[in-house]
Design an enzyme around this catalytic site. Structure first.
Site, PDB file in Angstrom:
ATOM      1  N   ASN A 196       0.861  -1.182   0.000  1.00  0.00           N
ATOM      2  CA  ASN A 196       0.000   0.000   0.000  1.00  0.00           C
ATOM      3  C   ASN A 196       0.901   1.236   0.000  1.00  0.00           C
ATOM      4  O   ASN A 196       1.494   1.562   1.023  1.00  0.00           O
ATOM      5  CB  ASN A 196      -0.897  -0.018   1.246  1.00  0.00           C
ATOM      6  CG  ASN A 196      -1.718   1.265   1.373  1.00  0.00           C
ATOM      7  OD1 ASN A 196      -1.874   2.011   0.412  1.00  0.00           O
ATOM      8  ND2 ASN A 196      -2.244   1.517   2.567  1.00  0.00           N
ATOM      9  N   TRP A 197       0.979   1.877  -1.141  1.00  0.00           N
ATOM     10  CA  TRP A 197       1.897   3.018  -1.264  1.00  0.00           C
ATOM     11  C   TRP A 197       1.327   4.301  -0.668  1.00  0.00           C
ATOM     12  O   TRP A 197       2.010   5.327  -0.639  1.00  0.00           O
ATOM     13  CB  TRP A 197       2.246   3.256  -2.738  1.00  0.00           C
ATOM     14  CG  TRP A 197       3.150   2.219  -3.320  1.00  0.00           C
ATOM     15  CD1 TRP A 197       3.792   1.216  -2.650  1.00  0.00           C
ATOM     16  CD2 TRP A 197       3.542   2.096  -4.697  1.00  0.00           C
ATOM     17  NE1 TRP A 197       4.546   0.473  -3.531  1.00  0.00           N
ATOM     18  CE2 TRP A 197       4.413   0.995  -4.785  1.00  0.00           C
ATOM     19  CE3 TRP A 197       3.229   2.807  -5.864  1.00  0.00           C
ATOM     20  CZ2 TRP A 197       4.980   0.588  -5.996  1.00  0.00           C
ATOM     21  CZ3 TRP A 197       3.791   2.409  -7.064  1.00  0.00           C
ATOM     22  CH2 TRP A 197       4.663   1.306  -7.128  1.00  0.00           C
ATOM     23  N   LYS A 198       0.083   4.271  -0.273  1.00  0.00           N
ATOM     24  CA  LYS A 198      -0.568   5.482   0.271  1.00  0.00           C
ATOM     25  C   LYS A 198      -0.322   6.654  -0.683  1.00  0.00           C
ATOM     26  O   LYS A 198      -0.413   6.479  -1.890  1.00  0.00           O
ATOM     27  CB  LYS A 198      -0.067   5.757   1.687  1.00  0.00           C
ATOM     28  CG  LYS A 198      -0.090   4.503   2.565  1.00  0.00           C
ATOM     29  CD  LYS A 198       0.131   4.781   4.016  1.00  0.00           C
ATOM     30  CE  LYS A 198       0.269   3.456   4.759  1.00  0.00           C
ATOM     31  NZ  LYS A 198       0.024   3.548   6.161  1.00  0.00           N
ATOM     32  N   HIS A 241      -9.627   0.859   4.805  1.00  0.00           N
ATOM     33  CA  HIS A 241      -8.307   1.015   5.417  1.00  0.00           C
ATOM     34  C   HIS A 241      -8.446   1.957   6.613  1.00  0.00           C
ATOM     35  O   HIS A 241      -9.264   2.878   6.602  1.00  0.00           O
ATOM     36  CB  HIS A 241      -7.320   1.588   4.395  1.00  0.00           C
ATOM     37  CG  HIS A 241      -5.917   1.618   4.902  1.00  0.00           C
ATOM     38  ND1 HIS A 241      -5.458   2.648   5.688  1.00  0.00           N
ATOM     39  CD2 HIS A 241      -4.893   0.731   4.786  1.00  0.00           C
ATOM     40  CE1 HIS A 241      -4.195   2.384   6.018  1.00  0.00           C
ATOM     41  NE2 HIS A 241      -3.834   1.242   5.483  1.00  0.00           N
ATOM     42  N   GLU A 267      -6.872   4.419   7.609  1.00  0.00           N
ATOM     43  CA  GLU A 267      -6.782   5.863   7.329  1.00  0.00           C
ATOM     44  C   GLU A 267      -8.073   6.371   6.686  1.00  0.00           C
ATOM     45  O   GLU A 267      -8.475   7.513   6.900  1.00  0.00           O
ATOM     46  CB  GLU A 267      -5.549   6.137   6.452  1.00  0.00           C
ATOM     47  CG  GLU A 267      -4.271   6.011   7.267  1.00  0.00           C
ATOM     48  CD  GLU A 267      -3.079   5.434   6.526  1.00  0.00           C
ATOM     49  OE1 GLU A 267      -3.011   5.551   5.291  1.00  0.00           O
ATOM     50  OE2 GLU A 267      -2.206   4.850   7.206  1.00  0.00           O
ATOM     51  N   GLU A 290      -5.716  -5.397  10.352  1.00  0.00           N
ATOM     52  CA  GLU A 290      -4.718  -4.369  10.629  1.00  0.00           C
ATOM     53  C   GLU A 290      -5.086  -3.621  11.899  1.00  0.00           C
ATOM     54  O   GLU A 290      -5.907  -2.685  11.866  1.00  0.00           O
ATOM     55  CB  GLU A 290      -4.665  -3.366   9.465  1.00  0.00           C
ATOM     56  CG  GLU A 290      -4.291  -3.980   8.140  1.00  0.00           C
ATOM     57  CD  GLU A 290      -3.668  -2.949   7.208  1.00  0.00           C
ATOM     58  OE1 GLU A 290      -2.516  -3.134   6.833  1.00  0.00           O
ATOM     59  OE2 GLU A 290      -4.324  -1.946   6.898  1.00  0.00           O
ATOM     60  N   GLY A 294       1.933   2.023  10.813  1.00  0.00           N
ATOM     61  CA  GLY A 294       2.866   3.141  10.705  1.00  0.00           C
ATOM     62  C   GLY A 294       3.488   3.554  12.031  1.00  0.00           C
ATOM     63  O   GLY A 294       4.072   4.629  12.140  1.00  0.00           O
ATOM     64  N   SER A 305       3.012  -2.255  10.400  1.00  0.00           N
ATOM     65  CA  SER A 305       4.460  -2.186  10.628  1.00  0.00           C
ATOM     66  C   SER A 305       5.191  -3.495  10.319  1.00  0.00           C
ATOM     67  O   SER A 305       6.141  -3.855  11.007  1.00  0.00           O
ATOM     68  CB  SER A 305       4.757  -1.728  12.063  1.00  0.00           C
ATOM     69  OG  SER A 305       4.260  -0.420  12.265  1.00  0.00           O
TER      70      SER A 305
HETATM   71  C1  PEP Z   1      -0.949  -0.073   5.749  1.00  0.00           C
HETATM   72  O1  PEP Z   1      -0.892   1.015   5.199  1.00  0.00           O
HETATM   73  O2  PEP Z   1      -1.883  -0.827   5.515  1.00  0.00           O
HETATM   74  C2  PEP Z   1       0.118  -0.439   6.690  1.00  0.00           C
HETATM   75  C3  PEP Z   1       0.021  -1.594   7.295  1.00  0.00           C
HETATM   76  O3  PEP Z   1       1.147   0.464   6.875  1.00  0.00           O
HETATM   77  P1  PEP Z   1       2.536   0.185   7.652  1.00  0.00           P
HETATM   78  O4  PEP Z   1       3.090  -1.102   7.088  1.00  0.00           O
HETATM   79  O5  PEP Z   1       3.382   1.369   7.312  1.00  0.00           O
HETATM   80  O6  PEP Z   1       2.216   0.060   9.096  1.00  0.00           O
END
Ligand code: PEP
Length: 250
Positions: free
Chosen positions: A10-12, A97, A99, A169, A175, A212
């Site tokens: 997931n490049w956001k 997600h 976010e 998640e 993050g 993470s």
């Molecule tokens: C995500 O964006 O779904 C995610 C798990 O981010 P990160 O790996 O940076 O925690």
């Protein structure tokens, strides 16, 4: 039998078309197709077609949209419809997600409509669920995850439930550099899998862990058979490092 594993990046809000092209060219050079490995990439919408074009000859590399709107067309400024995402090369889309839920206020009902729109459009939804830290501390992890799951999949027939991928998640792990222990993650995955069974899923549903994940912890997480792969943000942004991560366990 080879264990099937899915790695999703997931490049956001990183990697515009130029950076996306450089990334994907390098990544494809480094990572040959491998039986039982599926590699999803969720770039920003403007870079979707670049990733899709570069990966055209690679059935194992699947581009996806980070977000879609549920209406197929119309006066919805700024939104990405499923048909447009599909035309740009998307094979699936993230839904719910953390976010989207916690920064942009996406509701459980929104996730249901988006899952439905993706399925109607022939794309694979990757529905994200996960509890906040306070909810975990209050012992409500299962309640929250099951509520989000039932809401996101509400009213789907078993065939459609079987086509949805899930990402567990925990919000507090995204993050932040913190993650659930492999055992804790596996326990929640088992709860999700049992619920998918109750909702009629046939075959093995794909349930990813995210939060993470990086080169240092991916192997111990994936040692848990309950995990069918990982959804990764920060550690998926650099082509060489991501190539190394998707090659673990070789
Ligand atoms: C995500 O964006 O779904 C995610 C798990 O981010 P990160 O790996 O940076 O925690």
């Amino acid at each position: 039998m080879t264990r099937r594993l899915t790695f999703a990046a997931n490049w956001k809000m990183h990697h515009g078309p130029l950076a996306a092209r450089a990334f994907i060219d390098r990544f494809l050079e480094l990572v040959p197709p491998r039986e039982g490995r599926e590699l999803w990439v969720f770039p920003p919408a403007a870079s979707l077609h670049v990733v899709a074009d570069a990966a055209r000859s690679r059935a194992d590399v699947k581009p996806g949209a980070q977000n879609v709107y549920w209406e197929p067309k119309g006066a919805f400024t700024g939104e990405l419809s499923v048909p447009i995402a599909r035309e740009a090369g998307a094979r699936g889309g993230l839904v719910g997600h953390s976010e989207r839920r916690h920064v942009f206020g996406e509701t459980d009902e929104d996730t249901r409509r988006k899952v439905l729109a993706l399925l109607d459009g022939g794309l694979t939804p990757l529905l994200c669920v996960g509890e906040k830290l306070a909810e975990r501390d209050e012992g409500r992890t299962e309640d929250v995850v099951l509520r989000q799951l039932r809401a996101g999949l509400g009213g789907l027939d078993p065939e459609r439930v079987s086509r949805v991928m899930i990402a567990y998640e925990p919000v507090w792990a995204i993050g932040t550099g913190r993650n659930a222990t492999p055992r804790d993650a596996a326990a929640v995955h088992a709860v999700i899998r049992a619920e998918l069974g109750r909702l009629g899923a046939t075959g093995r549903s794909t349930i990813l862990y995210g939060g993470s994940v990086n080169l240092g912890n991916a192997l111990s997480l994936l040692a848990e058979e309950e995990l069918d792969g990982v959804l990764v943000g920060g550690a998926s942004l650099e082509a060489d490092a991501w190539a190394e991560l998707v090659g673990i366990g070789a």
